[in-house]
Design an enzyme around this catalytic site. Structure first.
Site, PDB file in Angstrom:
ATOM      1  N   LYS A 110     -14.426  10.871  -0.273  1.00 12.27           N
ATOM      2  CA  LYS A 110     -14.277  11.528  -1.575  1.00 12.27           C
ATOM      3  C   LYS A 110     -15.203  12.737  -1.683  1.00 12.27           C
ATOM      4  CE  LYS A 110     -12.460   7.472  -3.862  1.00 12.27           C
ATOM      5  NZ  LYS A 110     -12.797   6.199  -4.502  1.00 12.27           N
ATOM      6  N   LYS A 189      -1.943   9.655   6.233  1.00 15.42           N
ATOM      7  CA  LYS A 189      -1.769   8.572   5.262  1.00 15.42           C
ATOM      8  C   LYS A 189      -1.209   9.136   3.946  1.00 15.42           C
ATOM      9  CE  LYS A 189      -4.580   6.576   2.032  1.00 15.42           C
ATOM     10  NZ  LYS A 189      -5.712   5.961   1.376  1.00 15.42           N
ATOM     11  N   LYS A 192      -1.841  10.481  -3.049  1.00 13.20           N
ATOM     12  CA  LYS A 192      -1.613  11.482  -4.087  1.00 13.20           C
ATOM     13  C   LYS A 192      -2.587  12.660  -3.898  1.00 13.20           C
ATOM     14  CE  LYS A 192      -2.821  10.813  -8.382  1.00 13.20           C
ATOM     15  NZ  LYS A 192      -3.291  11.965  -9.150  1.00 13.20           N
TER      16      LYS A 192
HETATM   17  P1  AMP Z   1      -4.878   3.434  -4.926  1.00  8.14           P
HETATM   18  O1  AMP Z   1      -3.783   4.292  -5.416  1.00  8.14           O
HETATM   19  O2  AMP Z   1      -5.860   4.132  -4.068  1.00  8.14           O
HETATM   20  O3  AMP Z   1      -5.495   2.605  -6.052  1.00  8.14           O
HETATM   21  O4  AMP Z   1      -4.202   2.373  -3.948  1.00  8.14           O
HETATM   22  C1  AMP Z   1      -3.565   1.211  -4.408  1.00  8.14           C
HETATM   23  C2  AMP Z   1      -3.186   0.319  -3.254  1.00  8.14           C
HETATM   24  O5  AMP Z   1      -2.199   0.944  -2.436  1.00  8.14           O
HETATM   25  C3  AMP Z   1      -4.343  -0.034  -2.303  1.00  8.14           C
HETATM   26  O6  AMP Z   1      -4.240  -1.393  -1.923  1.00  8.14           O
HETATM   27  C4  AMP Z   1      -4.141   0.865  -1.129  1.00  8.14           C
HETATM   28  O7  AMP Z   1      -4.632   0.292   0.060  1.00  8.14           O
HETATM   29  C5  AMP Z   1      -2.611   0.952  -1.071  1.00  8.14           C
HETATM   30  N1  AMP Z   1      -2.210   2.223  -0.443  1.00  8.14           N
HETATM   31  C6  AMP Z   1      -2.398   3.469  -0.945  1.00  8.14           C
HETATM   32  N2  AMP Z   1      -1.897   4.396  -0.102  1.00  8.14           N
HETATM   33  C7  AMP Z   1      -1.379   3.715   0.953  1.00  8.14           C
HETATM   34  C8  AMP Z   1      -0.695   4.115   2.157  1.00  8.14           C
HETATM   35  N3  AMP Z   1      -0.438   5.391   2.434  1.00  8.14           N
HETATM   36  N4  AMP Z   1      -0.329   3.139   3.027  1.00  8.14           N
HETATM   37  C9  AMP Z   1      -0.562   1.826   2.753  1.00  8.14           C
HETATM   38  N5  AMP Z   1      -1.179   1.392   1.640  1.00  8.14           N
HETATM   39  C10 AMP Z   1      -1.576   2.317   0.747  1.00  8.14           C
END
Ligand code: AMP
Ligand code: TRP
Length: 319
Positions: A110, A189, A192
């Protein structure tokens, strides 16, 4: 078995969230007592617009429900409806070694992306540990990027148990190997914050546009292509049947089909895959009080469990 996971309220959900975390979490809701929450305290580390935060929180609840979270089986709630979690985060922070937090990849990533180094960002994993430990969670379904955070949680739980006697269970991460990292438009990966996302619920035109903009190499139409290195093929494998996947693999290897044809096929499958969820989302939206009712019931249940665990924690540490 108690299952717990959280998702930040920092924007709309993409198919990386869906395949990495939501689908496994939804599948687990029949295997035990599931607690899923929208991490609005965590989102405050990046969202500074109160209206957007409130809207995103309800939006994530809506999307999670539309994707199949069953509020009769799983408890869905807002993180901030259980403010005791911040008390536990404080208590955990008093035993959390600085070095452990300094090694957190997500914090370093970050900062590298230009976020300013706030104490909130630094303490992010401590609050996440509190989220998990306050519900006596056994299993935490997440994408691979959260693995280190679960390890930190286990370290902090072990440290508390060593210092004050047995208080916490040590939770296990549950990371689906096939979808641990869903690639985005550029092959990195999907995230957003990288702008390479395909959202679950954007409209047809936008979804098609995103799929058609997947980055490909310059292999000619006639030439054979390597499916294992193609984002198109990887995403197609998430939404197509076994036979369809085998068929696309063969056509990649044979040559004669261009990437834009493969992209069109991917779009069709993706659009079809999420059709029932889109329908369900419309139905939920038609009932104005549905989401608020689900979240209110969830908050009540989550508070019961959190209060129970916090009584144990306060007694153990001398508060
Ligand atoms: P976040 O939006 O960072 O709160 O992510 C929410 C959940 O989605 C977490 O468990 C992340 O590990 C999963 N996640 C987010 N992006 C990916 C991705 N590109 N591939 C697999 N899992 C993801
Ligand atoms: N940090 C997680 C993410 O960005 C969200 C989260 C917060 C979480 N608390 C949690 C996930 C507890 C699992 C368990 O995806």
């Amino acid at each position: 078995m108690r299952i717990l996971s959280g998702i930040q309220a920092s924007g709309v959900l993409h198919i990386g969230n869906y395949f990495g975390m939501m689908r496994p979490a939804i599948a687990l809701q029949v295997e035990g007592e599931a607690f899923y929450f929208i991490a609005d305290y965590h989102a405050l580390t990046t969202v500074r617009d109160p209206k957007a935060l409130r809207e995103n929180t309800r939006g994530v609840a809506l999307d999670f429900l539309a994707c199949g979270l069953d509020p009769e089986r799983a408890t869905l709630f807002r993180q901030s409806d259980v403010p005791q979690v911040t008390e536990l985060a404080w208590i955990l922070s008093t035993v959390a070694p600085m070095g452990l937090l300094e090694r957190a990849h997500s914090y370093k990533d970050k900062l590298a992306r230009g976020l300013s180094a706030t104490a909130g960002l630094f303490n992010y994993p401590v609050l996440m540990a509190a989220d998990i430990l306050i519900y006596d969670s056994d299993v935490v379904p997440v994408g691979k990027d959260q693995k280190q955070h679960i390890e930190i949680t286990r370290d902090l739980a072990a440290k508390m148990n060593e210092t004050f006697g047995p208080i916490f269970k040590l939770p296990e991460p549950r990371i689906e190997a096939a979808t641990e990292v869903v690639p985005g438009l550029d092959g990195q990966k999907m995230s957003k914050s990288y702008g390479n996302n395909i959202d679950i619920f954007s409209d047809e035109k936008e979804t098609r546009k995103r799929v058609m903009s997947i980055v490909t190499d310059s292999t000619r139409v006639e030439a054979p292509k390597d499916p294992s290195r193609s984002t198109i093929f990887q995403l197609y494998s998430l939404v197509a049947s076994k036979d369809q996947i085998a068929n696309m693999r063969e056509r990649f290897q044979k040559g004669g089909t261009g990437y834009s044809d493969f992209k069109r096929e991917l779009f069709e499958k993706l659009w079809e895959y999420f059709a029932p969820m889109r329908k369900c989302r419309e139905e939920i939206l038609a009932d104005k009080s549905y989401i608020d009712n689900v979240l209110a019931r969830g908050a009540e249940r989550a508070n019961q469990v959190a209060d129970h665990v916090m009584t144990r924690v306060r007694a153990a540490v001398g508060l």
